[in-house]
Design an enzyme around this catalytic site. Structure first.
Site, mmCIF file in Angstrom:
data_model
loop_
_atom_site.group_PDB
_atom_site.id
_atom_site.type_symbol
_atom_site.label_atom_id
_atom_site.label_comp_id
_atom_site.label_asym_id
_atom_site.label_seq_id
_atom_site.Cartn_x
_atom_site.Cartn_y
_atom_site.Cartn_z
ATOM 1 C CB SER A 150 -0.975 -0.036 1.172
ATOM 2 O OG SER A 150 -2.010 0.913 1.009
ATOM 3 C CG ASP B 122 -7.132 -3.023 -3.133
ATOM 4 O OD1 ASP B 122 -7.727 -2.132 -2.506
ATOM 5 O OD2 ASP B 122 -5.903 -3.186 -3.083
ATOM 6 C CG HIS C 226 -5.832 -2.379 0.515
ATOM 7 N ND1 HIS C 226 -5.168 -1.996 -0.637
ATOM 8 C CD2 HIS C 226 -5.204 -1.731 1.547
ATOM 9 C CE1 HIS C 226 -4.195 -1.158 -0.329
ATOM 10 N NE2 HIS C 226 -4.190 -0.987 0.994
#
Length: 267
Positions: free
Chosen positions: A95, A219, A248
């Site tokens: 991320s 996601d 995610h």
């Protein structure tokens, strides 16, 4: 475990475990290196050296008021790799850590890194730009920032619920929340503004090492068509690996597959 002094005097925490081929982990927003606990367990048993960095403002690193840009994060990573004399690493960023890794590879000429693993990356660009209408509207991101300003505890709880496609235990969700609460409030706000506004597309041209992009098809935070697909097209030697049962938080949604993929790639 060492604390490494960055060029501006801020102490950055790194956990350095095991021996063998090094994998350097960069965590996502607003967590810390402990989010990779179930990767360390597997990869250490497989004979890898695992180095987890708490970006400044997070976990056990110092939490100064000030700069939380990708440039600053990338410079901190370089300080850690130099101090620990890491060479031939696989740099694994999740991320926001994926955005940091992308910027590191360009800003520091891929120093000490032989392979790049981007997991659900907040890279290269998340929100709409004049030449990138596919991005998220800022109104999709700003409530997280406003929540961090007004009720960070609730924002972290709401964000933890957004991460996964598969069912997770209440205890794991609570643990994720607790990791987020270890961050400073200012770092949480400022770095969210960084990943909201960043455009790392120029950095992709500088990445030459073998690159894997691991991305959940469900996601909702960094949608695969916005980030993963763009990275695969923009990085010369990149391959997108789709995780069909992940959101995610693919490190928990499909832990075993993530671990196997990382071990195969980094070995």
């Amino acid at each position: 475990m060492p604390r490494i002094t960055a060029e501006d005097g801020v102490n950055v925490f790194a956990r350095d475990l095991g021996e063998g081929d090094p994998i350097v982990f960069l965590h996502g927003w607003p967590l810390n290196h402990r989010m990779f606990e179930y990767q360390y367990t597997h990869l250490l048993d497989e004979g890898f050296r695992c180095i987890g960095i708490d970006l400044r403002g997070y976990g056990k690193s110092e939490k100064p008021y000030g700069d939380y840009s990708y440039d600053r994060f990338a410079d901190d990573v370089r300080a850690v790799l130099d101090e620990l004399d890491v060479d031939g690493a696989t740099l694994a960023g999740f991320s926001m850590g994926g955005g940091t890794a992308t910027r590191y590879m360009s800003r520091h000429d891929e120093a000490r890194v032989d392979k790049l693993a981007l997991l659900a990356p907040a890279s290269p660009v998340i929100t709409e730009k004049p030449d990138f209408p596919e991005g998220l509207d800022e109104s999709d991101v700003n409530p997280l920032i406003e929540g961090a300003r007004t009720d960070r505890a609730k924002m972290n709880a709401d964000f933890a619920e957004m991460l996964f496609h598969t069912d997770q235990s209440d205890e794991l969700i609570d643990w994720i929340w607790s990791l987020g609460m270890e961050a400073s409030g200012q770092a949480t706000i400022a770095s969210a503004e960084t990943w909201r506004d960043a455009d790392l597309r120029p950095a992709m041209d500088d990445i030459t090492v073998p690159t894997k992009i691991y991305h959940g098809v469900h996601d909702e935070v960094t949608p695969i068509e916005i980030t993963g697909a763009v990275l695969e097209e923009g990085i010369e030697n990149a391959e997108l690996i789709r995780f069909e049962n992940s959101g995610h938080g693919l490190v928990a949604d499909e832990t075993e597959t993530v671990n196997e993929q990382l071990a195969e790639f980094a070995g």
